[in-house]
Design an enzyme around this catalytic site. Structure first.
Site, mmCIF file in Angstrom:
data_model
loop_
_atom_site.group_PDB
_atom_site.id
_atom_site.type_symbol
_atom_site.label_atom_id
_atom_site.label_comp_id
_atom_site.label_asym_id
_atom_site.label_seq_id
_atom_site.Cartn_x
_atom_site.Cartn_y
_atom_site.Cartn_z
ATOM 1 N N ASP A 1 0.706 -1.101 -0.405
ATOM 2 C CA ASP A 1 0.120 0.132 0.041
ATOM 3 C C ASP A 1 0.562 1.289 -0.461
ATOM 4 O O ASP A 1 2.398 1.551 0.561
ATOM 5 C CB ASP A 1 -0.593 0.112 0.966
ATOM 6 C CG ASP A 1 -2.388 -1.025 1.298
ATOM 7 O OD1 ASP A 1 -2.398 -1.247 0.476
ATOM 8 O OD2 ASP A 1 -2.627 -1.629 1.836
ATOM 9 N N ARG B 1 -1.293 -1.113 -8.526
ATOM 10 C CA ARG B 1 -2.765 -0.087 -8.502
ATOM 11 C C ARG B 1 -2.738 1.566 -8.463
ATOM 12 O O ARG B 1 -1.973 1.995 -7.737
ATOM 13 C CB ARG B 1 -3.013 -1.005 -6.512
ATOM 14 C CG ARG B 1 -4.322 -0.284 -6.085
ATOM 15 C CD ARG B 1 -4.763 -0.280 -4.951
ATOM 16 N NE ARG B 1 -4.732 -1.664 -3.986
ATOM 17 C CZ ARG B 1 -4.312 -2.190 -3.120
ATOM 18 N NH1 ARG B 1 -3.854 -1.088 -1.806
ATOM 19 N NH2 ARG B 1 -4.619 -2.946 -2.187
HETATM 20 P P1 FDA Z 1 -14.519 9.101 -3.999
HETATM 21 O O1 FDA Z 1 -13.753 9.277 -2.965
HETATM 22 O O2 FDA Z 1 -14.750 10.345 -4.947
HETATM 23 O O3 FDA Z 1 -15.657 8.735 -4.076
HETATM 24 C C1 FDA Z 1 -15.933 8.057 -4.410
HETATM 25 C C2 FDA Z 1 -17.679 7.414 -4.466
HETATM 26 O O4 FDA Z 1 -18.080 6.815 -3.640
HETATM 27 C C3 FDA Z 1 -18.030 8.670 -3.727
HETATM 28 O O5 FDA Z 1 -20.146 9.005 -3.767
HETATM 29 C C4 FDA Z 1 -18.842 8.143 -1.877
HETATM 30 O O6 FDA Z 1 -19.817 8.473 -1.275
HETATM 31 C C5 FDA Z 1 -18.241 6.761 -1.406
HETATM 32 N N1 FDA Z 1 -17.279 5.823 -1.782
HETATM 33 C C6 FDA Z 1 -15.824 6.129 -1.556
HETATM 34 N N2 FDA Z 1 -15.036 5.485 -0.215
HETATM 35 C C7 FDA Z 1 -15.557 5.322 0.775
HETATM 36 C C8 FDA Z 1 -15.753 4.568 1.429
HETATM 37 N N3 FDA Z 1 -14.977 4.046 2.603
HETATM 38 N N4 FDA Z 1 -17.354 4.698 1.913
HETATM 39 C C9 FDA Z 1 -18.144 4.740 1.315
HETATM 40 N N5 FDA Z 1 -18.365 5.026 0.637
HETATM 41 C C10 FDA Z 1 -17.402 5.703 -0.518
HETATM 42 N N6 FDA Z 1 -5.440 5.161 -0.055
HETATM 43 C C11 FDA Z 1 -4.019 5.133 -0.351
HETATM 44 O O7 FDA Z 1 -3.549 6.877 -0.069
HETATM 45 N N7 FDA Z 1 -2.759 4.395 -0.729
HETATM 46 C C12 FDA Z 1 -3.493 2.826 -1.231
HETATM 47 O O8 FDA Z 1 -2.676 2.077 -0.553
HETATM 48 C C13 FDA Z 1 -4.908 2.766 -1.059
HETATM 49 N N8 FDA Z 1 -5.233 1.623 -0.929
HETATM 50 C C14 FDA Z 1 -7.187 1.335 -1.998
HETATM 51 C C15 FDA Z 1 -6.856 0.014 -2.440
HETATM 52 C C16 FDA Z 1 -8.068 -0.341 -2.644
HETATM 53 C C17 FDA Z 1 -8.930 -1.152 -3.460
HETATM 54 C C18 FDA Z 1 -9.507 0.968 -2.680
HETATM 55 C C19 FDA Z 1 -10.590 0.709 -3.012
HETATM 56 C C20 FDA Z 1 -8.914 2.412 -2.293
HETATM 57 C C21 FDA Z 1 -7.345 2.482 -1.369
HETATM 58 N N9 FDA Z 1 -7.483 3.649 -1.308
HETATM 59 C C22 FDA Z 1 -5.516 3.948 -1.127
HETATM 60 C C23 FDA Z 1 -8.294 4.899 -0.838
HETATM 61 C C24 FDA Z 1 -8.068 5.733 -2.187
HETATM 62 O O9 FDA Z 1 -7.263 5.886 -2.002
HETATM 63 C C25 FDA Z 1 -9.886 6.691 -1.922
HETATM 64 O O10 FDA Z 1 -10.070 7.246 -0.502
HETATM 65 C C26 FDA Z 1 -10.775 5.786 -1.475
HETATM 66 O O11 FDA Z 1 -11.323 4.947 -2.094
HETATM 67 C C27 FDA Z 1 -12.097 6.776 -1.927
HETATM 68 O O12 FDA Z 1 -11.809 7.809 -3.715
HETATM 69 P P2 FDA Z 1 -13.170 7.131 -4.576
HETATM 70 O O13 FDA Z 1 -11.704 6.875 -5.341
HETATM 71 O O14 FDA Z 1 -13.747 6.185 -4.054
HETATM 72 O O15 FDA Z 1 -13.734 8.661 -4.919
#
Ligand code: FDA
Length: 328
Positions: free
Chosen positions: A151, A201
């Site tokens: 990560d 990723r």
């Molecule tokens: P965004 O924040 O714009 O959210 C899009 C939509 O998804 C929103 O409408 C929201 O409602 C919904 N949503 C997002 N997160 C949610 C949650 N936790 N609960 C409920 N609803 C949610 N970061 C990092 O810095 N280092 C890392 O190594 C990783 N690893 C990682 C692995 C995986 C498999 C995922 C999915 C995410 C990560 N992340 C991460 C976290 C990532 O950087 C980010 O903060 C979150 O995924 C939220 O961003 P989105 O891309 O989902 O978009």
């Protein structure tokens, strides 16, 4: 009293009108209230919230949940909760726990790899400790046909993480790290890093970074995300789309078509418990691989509280998840 709830431009406004007084709460204020109150709540109540996102406390909890998800055609990446560990004995024990998990995954015939935070296995102690433990995991995974994902943590760790990963990548292919689209440096990092053997990723990034190093606007982060996706496709790298942003996923689908990308060069990843409005089933119908990030461990409480303090915006996702159904 009259209450209006308005959701506009990604902000939730709650307006209370009583005896000619108007009180307006924006989601930011609500976030702060939630953050201040969560440490005061009984642990049992916080557990109810955490249960939406965490597989359990013991290794067998996460293995059972993995089987449940595998039976529904989802692959898994298992994460032992915790980070910033500065005691060498503890760091070595954590590495052992990961080795045991890899062993159990093999023995129980599960489809799951491992996600590990560099500061959980030694990066806060020194580079050598991290590199030694990282190599131990990658080597053991190699012998067991498995894969280790490192990560990415906050921007103070980016250089060290990338440097060690680059070194290990010279010897091993069953490993990869994470790049964050909100960091301004990422596109240039990847321009040097990506080739047809790279497996990475791509996420937006979860830490509260300064505007000096990170894009802060939704639109700029998404623009960078898609620019990186195109770069990965052009370089024929393996890319894991880690996002719940349905707009972004729609755009990714278009790019997959535009570049006619083979299904074995990408996968979609989600955090366990985040509702996806039918998109996971849609991916599976298209024969696209979906991997669920499944955290577990005794540190679930500290982890939840720390995450909320680091990035108050998560509070609204937690609140939302309590009211929405998870569909696997
Ligand atoms: P965004 O924040 O714009 O959210 C899009 C939509 O998804 C929103 O409408 C929201 O409602 C919904 N949503 C997002 N997160 C949610 C949650 N936790 N609960 C409920 N609803 C949610 N970061 C990092 O810095 N280092 C890392 O190594 C990783 N690893 C990682 C692995 C995986 C498999 C995922 C999915 C995410 C990560 N992340 C991460 C976290 C990532 O950087 C980010 O903060 C979150 O995924 C939220 O961003 P989105 O891309 O989902 O978009």
């Amino acid at each position: 009293m009259i209450i209006f709830i308005i959701f506009k431009k990604k902000f939730l406004y709650i307006i209370f009108i009583k005896h000619n007084y108007v009180i307006l709460f924006t989601m930011n204020i609500i976030n702060n209230i939630i953050i201040k109150t969560i440490p005061l709540l009984p642990k049992k109540v916080v557990k109810l919230i955490a249960d939406n996102y965490v597989a359990g406390i013991k290794p067998q909890d996460v293995l059972d949940k993995t089987r449940f998800l595998n039976n529904k055609d989802y692959e898994v990446t298992i994460d032992l909760l915790g980070e910033h560990t500065s005691d060498k004995n503890t760091v070595n024990k954590i590495t052992e726990t990961y080795l045991n998990l890899l062993k159990s995954v093999k023995e129980q015939d599960l489809i799951a790899n491992i996600s590990v935070k560099p500061t959980h296995i030694g990066l806060d102690i020194d580079l050598n400790t991290f590199s030694t433990n990282a190599e131990k995991l990658v080597l053991y995974a190699l012998k067991n046909d498995n894969f280790i994902r490192f990560d990415m943590e906050n921007s103070s760790t980016t250089d060290n993480t990338i440097n060690i990963i680059k070194e290990l990548n010279k010897k091993y292919e069953n490993m990869g790290t994470v790049f964050q689209a909100y960091l301004k440096r990422t596109y240039s990092d990847l321009s040097y890093f990506l080739n047809d053997k790279t497996n990475f990723r791509l996420c937006k990034g979860i830490y509260n970074e300064s505007p000096g190093v990170a894009y802060k606007e939704y639109i700029d982060i998404n623009k960078n995300y898609l620019k990186i996706v195109e770069l990965a496709f052009k370089r024929n790298s393996y890319i894991c789309f880690a996002t719940h942003d349905l707009f972004l996923i729609d755009e990714i689908y278009k790019l997959i078509d535009k570049y006619n990308v083979s299904k074995n060069k990408f996968e979609f990843q989600v955090l366990y418990g985040v509702p996806m409005k039918g998109w996971l089933q849609k991916h599976l119908k298209n024969n696209y691989k979906v991997r669920v990030y499944l955290p577990y461990g005794p540190e679930w409480y500290e982890y939840s509280i720390r995450r909320l303090k680091e990035n108050p915006n998560i509070a609204k996702h937690v609140a939302k998840s309590i009211f929405s159904n998870r569909k696997y």
